[in-house]
Enzyme design. Structure first.
Site, PDB file in Angstrom:
ATOM      1  N   ILE A   7       4.349  -0.925 -10.449  1.00  0.00           N
ATOM      2  CA  ILE A   7       3.500  -1.822 -11.232  1.00  0.00           C
ATOM      3  C   ILE A   7       2.201  -2.025 -10.458  1.00  0.00           C
ATOM      4  O   ILE A   7       2.167  -2.714  -9.433  1.00  0.00           O
ATOM      5  CB  ILE A   7       4.196  -3.166 -11.493  1.00  0.00           C
ATOM      6  CG1 ILE A   7       5.553  -2.936 -12.179  1.00  0.00           C
ATOM      7  CG2 ILE A   7       3.313  -4.075 -12.351  1.00  0.00           C
ATOM      8  CD1 ILE A   7       6.388  -4.187 -12.333  1.00  0.00           C
ATOM      9  N   GLY A   8       1.135  -1.384 -10.929  1.00  0.00           N
ATOM     10  CA  GLY A   8      -0.146  -1.448 -10.242  1.00  0.00           C
ATOM     11  C   GLY A   8      -1.060  -2.517 -10.817  1.00  0.00           C
ATOM     12  O   GLY A   8      -0.667  -3.310 -11.676  1.00  0.00           O
ATOM     13  N   ASN A   9      -2.306  -2.525 -10.353  1.00  0.00           N
ATOM     14  CA  ASN A   9      -3.263  -3.535 -10.805  1.00  0.00           C
ATOM     15  C   ASN A   9      -3.614  -3.392 -12.282  1.00  0.00           C
ATOM     16  O   ASN A   9      -3.842  -4.385 -12.958  1.00  0.00           O
ATOM     17  CB  ASN A   9      -4.545  -3.447  -9.968  1.00  0.00           C
ATOM     18  CG  ASN A   9      -4.326  -3.895  -8.540  1.00  0.00           C
ATOM     19  OD1 ASN A   9      -3.817  -4.969  -8.300  1.00  0.00           O
ATOM     20  ND2 ASN A   9      -4.697  -3.050  -7.589  1.00  0.00           N
ATOM     21  N   TYR A  86       1.309  -2.899  11.328  1.00  0.00           N
ATOM     22  CA  TYR A  86       0.379  -3.819  10.655  1.00  0.00           C
ATOM     23  C   TYR A  86       0.666  -5.250  11.115  1.00  0.00           C
ATOM     24  O   TYR A  86       1.813  -5.695  11.111  1.00  0.00           O
ATOM     25  CB  TYR A  86       0.574  -3.697   9.148  1.00  0.00           C
ATOM     26  CG  TYR A  86      -0.664  -3.927   8.310  1.00  0.00           C
ATOM     27  CD1 TYR A  86      -1.766  -3.102   8.435  1.00  0.00           C
ATOM     28  CD2 TYR A  86      -0.711  -4.961   7.367  1.00  0.00           C
ATOM     29  CE1 TYR A  86      -2.892  -3.289   7.648  1.00  0.00           C
ATOM     30  CE2 TYR A  86      -1.828  -5.154   6.568  1.00  0.00           C
ATOM     31  CZ  TYR A  86      -2.918  -4.324   6.712  1.00  0.00           C
ATOM     32  OH  TYR A  86      -4.035  -4.513   5.924  1.00  0.00           O
ATOM     33  N   ASP A  95       1.966  -0.583  -2.416  1.00  0.00           N
ATOM     34  CA  ASP A  95       1.575   0.782  -2.780  1.00  0.00           C
ATOM     35  C   ASP A  95       1.011   1.527  -1.577  1.00  0.00           C
ATOM     36  O   ASP A  95       1.226   2.736  -1.430  1.00  0.00           O
ATOM     37  CB  ASP A  95       0.579   0.771  -3.934  1.00  0.00           C
ATOM     38  CG  ASP A  95      -0.621  -0.138  -3.678  1.00  0.00           C
ATOM     39  OD1 ASP A  95      -0.564  -0.990  -2.771  1.00  0.00           O
ATOM     40  OD2 ASP A  95      -1.617  -0.012  -4.412  1.00  0.00           O
ATOM     41  N   THR A 119      -7.999   1.000  -8.075  1.00  0.00           N
ATOM     42  CA  THR A 119      -8.858  -0.173  -8.237  1.00  0.00           C
ATOM     43  C   THR A 119      -9.569  -0.482  -6.925  1.00  0.00           C
ATOM     44  O   THR A 119     -10.735  -0.855  -6.894  1.00  0.00           O
ATOM     45  CB  THR A 119      -8.021  -1.376  -8.697  1.00  0.00           C
ATOM     46  OG1 THR A 119      -7.349  -1.041  -9.918  1.00  0.00           O
ATOM     47  CG2 THR A 119      -8.907  -2.584  -8.938  1.00  0.00           C
ATOM     48  N   THR A 177     -32.010   4.950 -15.173  1.00  0.00           N
ATOM     49  CA  THR A 177     -31.217   3.911 -14.507  1.00  0.00           C
ATOM     50  C   THR A 177     -29.731   4.256 -14.467  1.00  0.00           C
ATOM     51  O   THR A 177     -29.096   4.185 -13.408  1.00  0.00           O
ATOM     52  CB  THR A 177     -31.434   2.555 -15.201  1.00  0.00           C
ATOM     53  OG1 THR A 177     -32.810   2.185 -15.053  1.00  0.00           O
ATOM     54  CG2 THR A 177     -30.569   1.471 -14.562  1.00  0.00           C
TER      55      THR A 177
END
Length: 252
Positions: A7-9, A86, A95, A119, A177
């Site tokens: 389940i990602g962002n 970490y 993830d 993301t 632009t």
């Protein structure tokens, strides 16, 4: 077979794996009974793992258990086949760690660098002794386009050029632009990645480099280093973590 729920962002990815290989996949904006039931219907699934960056893994696991009783929720306390250096493991994206496990499984005994284009853009290091050493987090490709649009008065919301656009469409100055925005974001991200790869490759001889995530396709062919593009790296890592926790490898 194993059921992998990632389940990602921005969306949910499902996979069925057998012998470490994905045999079926699907995706949707959210995990619900219809999506999950349709995906596993008629399949013999022995166990499942749920990973979420949204903080709803426990709720998702309840739904999964109505189809697969043996379901592991991937949390900061879940044993993994890497040493985690970490300093704030509870803030480490699941993830990111799963992708690191997947890459280390594919290149055992090697220094590995993983660039995940989602993301957020993350670039993480696993050393040859199997240690996750953290990495770098920056806005992803589409997050950069949204930031330019949302934090300025008149800049439009742009999308990237096609992945196979000619290199000149990236490297030459934009004469309008939207063109300048596309080239600025794409080239900026390209140069950022090249800088990370150059610096890390100088420190770690024979470094294995993996690109994964939905937007990796924009950069994989434009990087001079030898890389492995693997869109299923997180899914592969989650499958490995599931098997590790179900086996005698896990000392816990």
């Amino acid at each position: 077979m194993n059921l992998i729920v990632d389940i990602g962002n921005s969306r949910v990815k499902l996979a069925l794996t057998e012998g470490g290989e994905a045999v079926a996949q699907c995706a949707g904006p959210a995990l619900d009974r219809a999506l999950l039931g349709g995906f596993v219907a008629g399949r013999r699934v022995r166990r499942a793992i749920v990973c979420s960056t949204r903080g709803d893994a426990a709720e998702a696991a309840e739904l999964v258990r109505t189809f697969v009783a043996d379901c592991l929720v991937f949390t900061p306390d879940t044993p993994v086949p890497l040493r985690n250096a970490y300093r704030t493991p509870r803030t480490l994206g699941r993830d990111r760690l799963a992708a690191a496990v997947g890459a280390a499984t594919l290149c055992p005994g090697r220094d590995v660098l993983i660039a995940d284009f989602g993301t957020a853009l993350t670039v993480d290091l696993v050393t040859a002794d199997g240690t996750f050493c953290g990495g770098f987090i920056a806005p992803g490709l589409r997050s950069r386009f949204r930031a330019l649009h949302e934090h300025t008065a008149r800049l439009p919301l742009c999308a990237p050029d096609a992945p196979d656009a000619a290199d000149a469409a990236w490297s030459e100055p934009g004469l309008a632009t939207e063109e300048a925005m596309r080239r600025g974001v794409l080239c900026g991200m390209l140069y950022e990645i090249e800088g990370h790869l150059s610096r890390m490759a100088a420190r770690y001889a024979g470094l294995c480099i993996f690109f994964t995530g939905g937007d990796a396709k924009y950069f994989a062919k434009r990087i001079k280093n030898t890389i492995f593009a693997n869109r299923n790296l997180v899914l592969s890592g989650l499958d490995r973590i599931l098997e590790y926790n179900a086996s005698e490898e896990n000392p816990d």
